[in-house]
Design an enzyme around this catalytic site. Structure first.
Site, PDB file in Angstrom:
ATOM      1  N   PRO A   2      52.434  -6.788 -79.562  1.00  0.00           N
ATOM      2  CA  PRO A   2      51.148  -6.263 -80.154  1.00  0.00           C
ATOM      3  C   PRO A   2      50.786  -4.983 -79.410  1.00  0.00           C
ATOM      4  O   PRO A   2      50.478  -4.670 -78.516  1.00  0.00           O
ATOM      5  CB  PRO A   2      49.972  -7.389 -80.272  1.00  0.00           C
ATOM      6  CG  PRO A   2      50.814  -8.855 -80.169  1.00  0.00           C
ATOM      7  CD  PRO A   2      51.985  -8.471 -79.295  1.00  0.00           C
ATOM      8  N   GLU A   3      50.414  -4.672 -80.744  1.00  0.00           N
ATOM      9  CA  GLU A   3      50.269  -2.833 -80.624  1.00  0.00           C
ATOM     10  C   GLU A   3      48.861  -2.662 -80.357  1.00  0.00           C
ATOM     11  O   GLU A   3      47.943  -3.468 -80.367  1.00  0.00           O
ATOM     12  CB  GLU A   3      50.712  -1.530 -81.118  1.00  0.00           C
ATOM     13  CG  GLU A   3      52.142  -2.153 -81.298  1.00  0.00           C
ATOM     14  CD  GLU A   3      53.290  -0.972 -82.185  1.00  0.00           C
ATOM     15  OE1 GLU A   3      52.941   0.169 -82.132  1.00  0.00           O
ATOM     16  OE2 GLU A   3      54.946  -0.867 -82.045  1.00  0.00           O
ATOM     17  N   LYS A  50      45.959  -2.298 -75.046  1.00  0.00           N
ATOM     18  CA  LYS A  50      46.886  -4.238 -75.195  1.00  0.00           C
ATOM     19  C   LYS A  50      46.340  -5.066 -74.446  1.00  0.00           C
ATOM     20  O   LYS A  50      46.574  -6.099 -74.858  1.00  0.00           O
ATOM     21  CB  LYS A  50      48.271  -3.529 -75.059  1.00  0.00           C
ATOM     22  CG  LYS A  50      48.833  -2.918 -76.062  1.00  0.00           C
ATOM     23  CD  LYS A  50      50.657  -2.470 -75.564  1.00  0.00           C
ATOM     24  CE  LYS A  50      51.571  -1.604 -76.845  1.00  0.00           C
ATOM     25  NZ  LYS A  50      53.034  -1.490 -76.600  1.00  0.00           N
ATOM     26  N   ARG A 258      63.815  -1.963 -75.830  1.00  0.00           N
ATOM     27  CA  ARG A 258      62.969  -1.689 -76.584  1.00  0.00           C
ATOM     28  C   ARG A 258      63.353  -0.722 -78.046  1.00  0.00           C
ATOM     29  O   ARG A 258      65.094   0.402 -77.110  1.00  0.00           O
ATOM     30  CB  ARG A 258      61.753  -1.487 -77.048  1.00  0.00           C
ATOM     31  CG  ARG A 258      60.687  -2.313 -76.681  1.00  0.00           C
ATOM     32  CD  ARG A 258      59.255  -1.695 -76.584  1.00  0.00           C
ATOM     33  NE  ARG A 258      59.043  -0.690 -74.630  1.00  0.00           N
ATOM     34  CZ  ARG A 258      58.300  -0.383 -74.997  1.00  0.00           C
ATOM     35  NH1 ARG A 258      56.502  -0.738 -75.521  1.00  0.00           N
ATOM     36  NH2 ARG A 258      58.540   0.085 -73.333  1.00  0.00           N
TER      37      ARG A 258
END
Length: 268
Positions: A2-3, A50, A258
């Site tokens: 989650p950002e 975050k 990523r």
């Protein structure tokens, strides 16, 4: 993972606990297995990048529950009087039953209960949170741009994902911001005009958390598969020019493995 905008919206959702009193707490992790917040007043939840910080007044002692979702963590809120469903019991790491709703942290990889005056020990390393309501956009831009400029040889995508430089940006936002500003993701930071990029990030993320808004969308089109310009659209045509989008892993400097997407025509 989650950002920052997702975590800020979650903090707002956990706001329904503010002003309630904890009737019972269940910490299902060894470190805090004996902790008991019964009788504590819930003062509120705030996001830092975050990270989530839920604060309590426990018989005059200021305590903070620090949680970080990483890839799999989740907070769920249940209406007053309802219990966590049996199918979720094994996932619970923390359950807070209050005089109002019940909140449960599921599959939460980071759970720390600490004195509130020690919060900086867990979030003090972070760069500026672009969604910080207590700082002006100009202040945030100056801070973030200064940190980016301090390492001019870093690839732009790597620098923006470093939470010590800018807190809250994740892979979706970074890929989309690079496209919107026309920068190749691996361009050295020193070759980029960082100020307009950071200002765009602030505007876009604040729009994403606006109550009643469409949430995170960078194209202006909320139809399925068209919310983002490049993120997740491997080899699909660019929504602006039609060129096939390119894709790569970010490399050894990103331990989270990523991926990066870009348009070879729109980004130079």
């Amino acid at each position: 993972m989650p950002e920052g905008d997702t975590v800020h919206r979650l903090a707002r959702r956990l706001g329904v606990l503010t002003g309630t009193t904890v009737r019972g707490s269940d910490f299902r992790i060894p470190r805090h297995a004996t902790a008991d917040l019964s009788g504590a007043a819930v003062l509120g939840t705030t996001a830092r990048g975050k990270h989530l910080l839920t604060r309590f007044d426990h018989a005059g002692q200021a305590l903070t529950l620090h949680t970080h979702l990483r890839m799999d963590g989740e907070w769920t809120v249940l209406a007053a009087g309802r219990s966590l469903p049996r199918r979720l019991q094994a996932d619970a790491r923390v359950v807070l039953t209050t005089t109002g709703p019940t909140a449960a942290a599921l599959r939460m990889p980071v759970v720390e209960l600490l004195p509130t005056d020690a919060e900086e020990s867990v979030v003090g390393h972070l760069g500026p949170d672009l969604l910080d309501p207590g700082r002006s956009a100009d202040d945030l831009v100056e801070d973030a741009v200064g940190r980016l400029a301090a390492q001019p040889d870093r690839p732009l995508v790597t620098a923006l994902l470093d939470q010590r430089t800018v807190a809250g940006l994740g892979n979706v936002w970074v890929n989309e911001l690079c496209f919107l500003r026309g920068h190749l993701p691996r361009t050295p930071v020193g070759e980029v005009d960082a100020e307009p990029l950071v200002r765009l990030a602030i505007r876009a993320m604040r729009f994403a958390i606006a109550p009643g808004g469409p949430g995170r969308v960078t194209t202006g089109d909320t139809r399925p598969g068209r919310r983002y310009w490049v993120y997740g659209r491997t080899h699909q045509p660019c929504l602006r020019c039609g060129t096939a989008l390119l894709f790569s892993e970010q490399g050894s400097e990103d331990p989270e493995g990523r991926h990066t997407w870009w348009c070879p025509r729109c980004q130079t």
